[in-house]
Design an enzyme around this catalytic site. Structure first.
Site: not given
Ligand SMILES: [Zn+2]
Length: 369
Positions: A93, A266, A304, A306, A309, A335
């Site tokens: 930016d 963003d 999830c 990830c 998780c 996560h």
């Molecule tokens: Zn997760």
């Protein structure tokens, strides 16, 4: 090489588009969410972890890097990519937003902005020319023009003056910018005034930038008002150029932005929330430190995939946050970023399969309850 933007598909029922943005450091699938790496680091994440999460572009803040460690030092290190060990794309930016929100403002005039550093109170002056010098030294793939962002609410006279100054500054940025490996995007301002927004976007488009951002939103106005501004501003921007909505990252706002024709977003929200224990799940945001999770041995989000998780329970995560262990911030950030990346992937595949509105409805009914 500068950027190239390809639109692969347009939604028939909304203004959404599926695209690819090519930069000197890779390909970005759009619509995209860009995590924020304020101090040349996405907090609690290694670049390797970001790569694993499938992140193709991050945003970094010129204001912070100019003050510390200094753009010249980063140039000496070989540019921001090398300095921070990040191989994919970076957008910086211009520093405008941070100067107006963090710095102690002394004076603003047509030349630029005088302000005191929020770190040590030292005096600084940033002009459009200086903002370009900083970003060219950083060597990001996409640089942003220096703009004046007004807070919400602001009077019409103030917003009008800032919007006009933003155009003058955008012209000066364009004149001075000469890094062929970096593309300069313009920023449209105008608060929540329809006539100013439309006039400002049209004037900016006349300057012919390779991409356009909509700035000055998500600064405290109601969400419905932000969507209204997008409804009349986005159609002023060229169809074949990327459109970036700055500072917006709540899951529901990403969906509302995409259907209005936004390609890039963003926000610090997913990473900041990740460190505070405010975690996104498919059925809404939860505060993991809540006592009810004390002996909850189920994953944070059973849907999830990830690392967090797949390997840890809510009870363990709660323990980490309560004990202020660093691992809590790491697992929470993994996560939350995975959640955002998956949301954008799902948006893109829904776009491809002509079922974006159905996906939006389904996601929001689960997420907002
Ligand atoms: Zn997760």
């Amino acid at each position: 090489m500068s950027i190239k933007f390809e639109i692969l598909k347009e939604c028939r029922k909304t203004k959404a588009r599926l695209g690819k943005l090519f930069t000197p450091h890779g390909v970005i699938e759009t619509p995209v969410f860009m995590p924020v790496g304020t101090q040349a680091t996405v907090k609690a994440m290694t670049p390797q972890e970001l790569e694993r999460l499938g992140i193709q572009i991050i945003l970094s803040n010129s204001y912070h890097l100019y003050l510390r460690p200094g753009h010249n030092l980063i140039a000496q290190a070989g540019g921001l990519h090398k300095f921070m060990g990040w191989k994919s794309s970076i957008l910086t930016d211009s520093g405008g937003f941070q100067i107006f929100s963090l710095g102690e403002l002394n004076k603003i005039n047509d030349e630029g902005v005088f302000f005191n550093s929020h770190i040590d109170g030292s005096k600084h002056f940033i002009s459009p020319e200086k903002a370009m010098e900083i970003q060219m030294a950083l060597g990001s793939d996409i640089a942003m023009a220096f703009d004046e962002c007004t807070p919400y609410p602001s009077g019409k006279y103030q917003v009008e003056a800032a919007a006009q100054r933003t155009i003058q500054w955008a012209k000066r940025c364009k004149v001075i910018h000469h890094n062929l490996n970096q593309s300069l995007f313009g920023i449209a301002q105008g608060g929540t005034f329809k006539d100013i927004r439309i006039e400002n976007a049209n004037k900016l488009v006349e300057l012919d930038f390779p991409g356009y951002a909509i700035g000055g939103l998500s600064v405290g106005e109601p969400k419905s008002l932000m969507y209204e501004v997008l409804d009349y501003t986005v159609p002023c921007l060229p169809q074949n150029k990327p459109r970036y909505l700055m500072g917006v990252g709540a899951p529901q706002s990403l969906l509302e932005g995409v259907v209005r024709g936004i390609d890039m977003f963003d926000c610090v929200l997913p990473t900041r929330n990740g460190r505070n224990g405010s975690l996104f799940t498919s059925s809404g945001k939860i505060s993991i430190t809540n006592a009810k999770f004390k002996d909850d041995f189920t994953p944070l989000d059973s849907k999830c995939q990830c690392y967090t998780c797949q390997n840890f329970t809510k009870a363990y995560l709660r323990h980490l946050y309560i004990s202020k262990e660093i691992l809590g911030s790491i697992l929470g950030t993994i996560h939350n970023l995975y959640f955002m990346i998956s949301l954008m992937k799902n948006i893109r595949s829904a776009l491809l399969g002509d079922r974006l509105l159905e996906f939006k409805e389904e996601f929001l009914s689960n997420y907002l309850g």
